[in-house]
Enzyme design. Structure first.
Site, PDB file in Angstrom:
ATOM      1  N   LYS A 264     -10.480  -5.271  -4.998  1.00  0.00           N
ATOM      2  CA  LYS A 264     -11.508  -4.200  -5.015  1.00  0.00           C
ATOM      3  C   LYS A 264     -11.183  -2.981  -5.781  1.00  0.00           C
ATOM      4  O   LYS A 264     -11.704  -2.147  -6.381  1.00  0.00           O
ATOM      5  CB  LYS A 264     -11.811  -3.740  -3.660  1.00  0.00           C
ATOM      6  CG  LYS A 264     -13.010  -4.816  -2.960  1.00  0.00           C
ATOM      7  CD  LYS A 264     -13.143  -4.259  -1.872  1.00  0.00           C
ATOM      8  CE  LYS A 264     -13.872  -4.937  -0.785  1.00  0.00           C
ATOM      9  NZ  LYS A 264     -13.709  -4.757   0.660  1.00  0.00           N
TER      10      LYS A 264
ATOM     11  N   LYS B 192       0.991  -1.295  -0.011  1.00  0.00           N
ATOM     12  CA  LYS B 192      -0.182   0.241   0.063  1.00  0.00           C
ATOM     13  C   LYS B 192       0.785   1.260   0.008  1.00  0.00           C
ATOM     14  O   LYS B 192       0.280   2.147  -0.654  1.00  0.00           O
ATOM     15  CB  LYS B 192      -0.861  -0.029   1.377  1.00  0.00           C
ATOM     16  CG  LYS B 192      -2.067  -1.170   0.887  1.00  0.00           C
ATOM     17  CD  LYS B 192      -3.339  -0.871   1.928  1.00  0.00           C
ATOM     18  CE  LYS B 192      -4.554  -1.827   1.725  1.00  0.00           C
ATOM     19  NZ  LYS B 192      -5.294  -1.763   2.740  1.00  0.00           N
TER      20      LYS B 192
ATOM     21  N   LYS C 170      -3.597 -11.023  -7.303  1.00  0.00           N
ATOM     22  CA  LYS C 170      -5.046 -11.354  -6.578  1.00  0.00           C
ATOM     23  C   LYS C 170      -6.100 -10.431  -7.050  1.00  0.00           C
ATOM     24  O   LYS C 170      -5.901  -9.189  -7.341  1.00  0.00           O
ATOM     25  CB  LYS C 170      -4.896 -11.239  -5.051  1.00  0.00           C
ATOM     26  CG  LYS C 170      -4.906  -9.908  -4.373  1.00  0.00           C
ATOM     27  CD  LYS C 170      -5.166 -10.239  -2.886  1.00  0.00           C
ATOM     28  CE  LYS C 170      -5.462  -8.617  -2.490  1.00  0.00           C
ATOM     29  NZ  LYS C 170      -5.809  -8.365  -1.114  1.00  0.00           N
TER      30      LYS C 170
HETATM   31  P1  AMP Z   1     -10.947  -6.842   1.644  1.00  0.00           P
HETATM   32  O1  AMP Z   1     -11.458  -6.681   0.413  1.00  0.00           O
HETATM   33  O2  AMP Z   1      -9.429  -6.281   1.704  1.00  0.00           O
HETATM   34  O3  AMP Z   1     -11.908  -6.062   2.836  1.00  0.00           O
HETATM   35  O4  AMP Z   1     -11.147  -8.303   1.951  1.00  0.00           O
HETATM   36  C1  AMP Z   1     -12.163  -8.858   2.833  1.00  0.00           C
HETATM   37  C2  AMP Z   1     -11.769 -10.216   2.912  1.00  0.00           C
HETATM   38  O5  AMP Z   1     -11.844 -10.827   1.713  1.00  0.00           O
HETATM   39  C3  AMP Z   1     -10.664 -10.732   3.596  1.00  0.00           C
HETATM   40  O6  AMP Z   1     -10.860 -11.802   4.385  1.00  0.00           O
HETATM   41  C4  AMP Z   1      -9.573 -11.242   2.415  1.00  0.00           C
HETATM   42  O7  AMP Z   1      -8.631 -11.826   2.873  1.00  0.00           O
HETATM   43  C5  AMP Z   1     -10.659 -11.524   1.584  1.00  0.00           C
HETATM   44  N1  AMP Z   1     -10.161 -11.245   0.106  1.00  0.00           N
HETATM   45  C6  AMP Z   1      -9.963 -10.068  -0.562  1.00  0.00           C
HETATM   46  N2  AMP Z   1      -9.377 -10.453  -1.703  1.00  0.00           N
HETATM   47  C7  AMP Z   1      -9.475 -11.960  -1.927  1.00  0.00           C
HETATM   48  C8  AMP Z   1      -9.223 -12.412  -3.142  1.00  0.00           C
HETATM   49  N3  AMP Z   1      -8.459 -12.104  -4.103  1.00  0.00           N
HETATM   50  N4  AMP Z   1      -9.384 -14.068  -2.881  1.00  0.00           N
HETATM   51  C9  AMP Z   1      -9.723 -14.808  -1.758  1.00  0.00           C
HETATM   52  N5  AMP Z   1      -9.770 -13.541  -0.660  1.00  0.00           N
HETATM   53  C10 AMP Z   1      -9.855 -12.472  -0.707  1.00  0.00           C
END
Ligand code: AMP
Ligand code: TRP
Length: 325
Positions: free
Chosen positions: A195, A110, A192
């Site tokens: 968002k 980040k 990965k």
């Molecule tokens: P965030 O979008 O960073 O708030 O992530 C929310 C949850 O989704 C967290 O537990 C992340 O580890 C999981 N996560 C985010 N991106 C991925 C991805 N590409 N594959 C699997 N899990 C994900």
């Protein structure tokens, strides 16, 4: 088991969030004490617009209930509504070695991505996150693979606190799925699905059938033409096979057999249909809940009240042990 997990209200939920984290949350709520938090304080560490933060929080709650969370079976609330999160975060700061934070992969990523805004919150993020879980004496944290390092720090801080001030916290373990813990980008299958990336790289939970089909048909695939699961040689097709497998319950070997002799186009067309069908009920529910503003606000209000009670009890104990009262 006491379960805690969180999600940032930063953008729409994608299929990676669902398959890596939220699907587990839905299953766990059946048999465990589960607390799920929309972590708005964490979201402040990257550039955001205060004018639409409330809207994003609302969208995130709706997404979570549309994906299957049931406010009768789990606590859903907004982090900043329970002020003890910030308070415990500060107290844990005082026992956290700064070197632990500087080596975090997410911090490094980040700070590269947001060069203009490397704020102290970005570095401190994992301490706040440790506080989130410890505040409820959480024992297990269902997350995607990218969060493993952060959960490790939770254990370190729990251990340090216990050593210094007497046994207070359990060391939480991460619940990371064998499959689905890292869904990759449709555009660049070496990264990965995220968002904050190009929308073409993500399938969002509420994308229209047309958008889903278009993105899958355009997804980056590999050289050759066989539908084979091989993460190093064929990361693009393997990622699509993984999504197919997770949504249908068929193994990747079964899928390889089913699609033997077929080309990428035929496989993608079939996958698009699978994804569209799987997500259709989510979209219906989203439309339904979007019209029920009062209900959604009530979920958050009751969730915060329930969370607050637990948080207050822990904080009293923590403050006593630290000599603050
Ligand atoms: P965030 O979008 O960073 O708030 O992530 C929310 C949850 O989704 C967290 O537990 C992340 O580890 C999981 N996560 C985010 N991106 C991925 C991805 N590409 N594959 C699997 N899990 C994900
Ligand atoms: N950092 C997590 C993410 O980006 C979100 C989060 C904040 C979290 N606090 C948490 C996850 C506590 C699990 C437990 O996905």
């Amino acid at each position: 088991m006491k379960i805690f997990s969180g999600i940032q209200p930063t953008n729409q939920l994608h299929i990676g969030n669902y398959l890596g984290a939220v699907k587990q949350w839905v299953q766990l709520q059946e048999n465990h004490e589960c607390i799920y938090c929309i972590v708005d304080l964490h979201a402040l560490t990257i550039p955001y617009d205060p004018k639409n933060l409330q809207e994003k929080i609302k969208e995130t709650v709706i997404a979570l209930i549309a994906a299957g969370l049931d406010p009768e079976k789990c606590i859903i609330f907004t982090q900043s509504h329970v002020k003890e999160h910030a308070e415990l975060g500060w107290l844990l700061n005082t026992i956290c070695p700064i070197g632990e934070l500087e080596r975090m992969t997410q911090y490094k990523d980040k700070s590269k991505k947001f060069k203009e805004n490397i704020n102290a919150g970005l570095l401190d993020y994992p301490v706040l996150m440790a506080g989130d879980v410890l505040l409820y004496k959480g024992q297990a944290v269902p997350v995607g693979k990218d969060q493993e390092q952060h959960v490790e720090l939770m254990r370190t801080l729990a251990r340090k606190f216990n050593q210094k001030f007497g046994k207070t916290f359990e060391e939480p373990k991460s619940l990371i799925l064998q499959e689905g813990a890292k869904i990759m980008s449709l555009v660049d299958p070496k990264k990965k699905m995220s968002k904050s990336d190009d929308p073409k790289s993500c399938i969002f939970l509420f994308d229209t059938a047309e958008a889903i089909t278009k993105k899958i048909m355009a997804a980056t695939t590999d050289s050759g033409k066989d539908i084979k699961f091989n993460l190093t040689k064929k990361p693009g097709i393997s990622n699509l096979l993984m999504i197919y497998s997770l949504l249908t319950g068929k193994t990747t070997q079964e899928l390889e057999k089913e699609f033997a002799g077929k080309n990428y186009g035929e496989f993608k067309k079939s996958l698009a249909q699978v994804v569209v069908n799987y997500l259709e009920p989510f979209r219906k529910k989203q439309t339904e809940f979007a019209a029920r503003d009062v209900y959604v606000q009530e979920i958050l209000k009751q969730g915060a009240a329930r969370a607050q009670k637990i948080a207050e009890t822990t904080m009293r104990e923590v403050k006593q042990k630290m000599g603050l009262i």
